[in-house]
Write a protein that holds these residues in place. Structure first.
Motif, PDB file in Angstrom:
ATOM      1  N   SER A  42       0.830  -1.210   0.000  1.00  0.00           N
ATOM      2  CA  SER A  42       0.000   0.000   0.000  1.00  0.00           C
ATOM      3  C   SER A  42       0.863   1.257   0.000  1.00  0.00           C
ATOM      4  CB  SER A  42      -0.928   0.014   1.215  1.00  0.00           C
ATOM      5  OG  SER A  42      -1.819  -1.059   1.167  1.00  0.00           O
ATOM      6  N   GLU A  46       1.147   4.060  -2.983  1.00  0.00           N
ATOM      7  CA  GLU A  46       0.943   5.497  -2.748  1.00  0.00           C
ATOM      8  C   GLU A  46       2.106   6.309  -3.316  1.00  0.00           C
ATOM      9  OE1 GLU A  46      -1.750   5.406   1.329  1.00  0.00           O
ATOM     10  OE2 GLU A  46       0.405   5.759   1.484  1.00  0.00           O
ATOM     11  N   ASP A  47       3.322   5.853  -3.080  1.00  0.00           N
ATOM     12  CA  ASP A  47       4.500   6.565  -3.595  1.00  0.00           C
ATOM     13  C   ASP A  47       4.564   6.520  -5.116  1.00  0.00           C
ATOM     14  OD1 ASP A  47       5.271   7.190  -1.035  1.00  0.00           O
ATOM     15  OD2 ASP A  47       6.798   5.623  -0.909  1.00  0.00           O
ATOM     16  N   LYS A  52      -3.176   8.684  -1.835  1.00  0.00           N
ATOM     17  CA  LYS A  52      -3.204   8.082  -0.504  1.00  0.00           C
ATOM     18  C   LYS A  52      -4.469   7.242  -0.355  1.00  0.00           C
ATOM     19  CE  LYS A  52       0.399  10.168   1.319  1.00  0.00           C
ATOM     20  NZ  LYS A  52       1.612   9.416   1.522  1.00  0.00           N
ATOM     21  N   PHE A  53      -4.334   6.094   0.274  1.00  0.00           N
ATOM     22  CA  PHE A  53      -5.507   5.300   0.604  1.00  0.00           C
ATOM     23  C   PHE A  53      -6.269   6.031   1.706  1.00  0.00           C
ATOM     24  CE2 PHE A  53      -2.833   2.062  -1.313  1.00  0.00           C
ATOM     25  CZ  PHE A  53      -3.751   1.311  -2.031  1.00  0.00           C
TER      26      PHE A  53
END
Length: 73
Positions: A42, A46-47, A52-53
């Motif tokens: 995750s 994101e990176d 973002k979650f």
């Protein structure tokens, strides 16, 4: 998207042969993901993909992850 995700997965599982990974590959059963590996995946997603979650998402297969990322782009 699958090839981009394989790059991310390779960062989480550097010893895994990514040439065998398909959209039908199961994260837990086939790749041996545990809760730590899922969290690391995750963060790498994101990176790599710049979002973002904001909620908990249950991924079963690599294809589930691909579709989720595509929906965020």
């Amino acid at each position: 998207m699958l090839e981009q995700l394989k790059v991310v997965l390779a960062r989480v599982l550097p010893d895994m042969d990514m040439s065998t990974v398909s959209e039908n590959t199961k994260l837990i059963d086939d790749l041996g993901f545990d809760s730590l590996a899922l969290m690391m995946m995750s963060m790498e997603i994101e990176d790599a993909f710049g979002f973002k979650f904001t909620e908990f998402v249950r991924f079963e297969t690599v294809g589930d992850v691909c579709r989720y990322i595509e929906g965020k782009m």
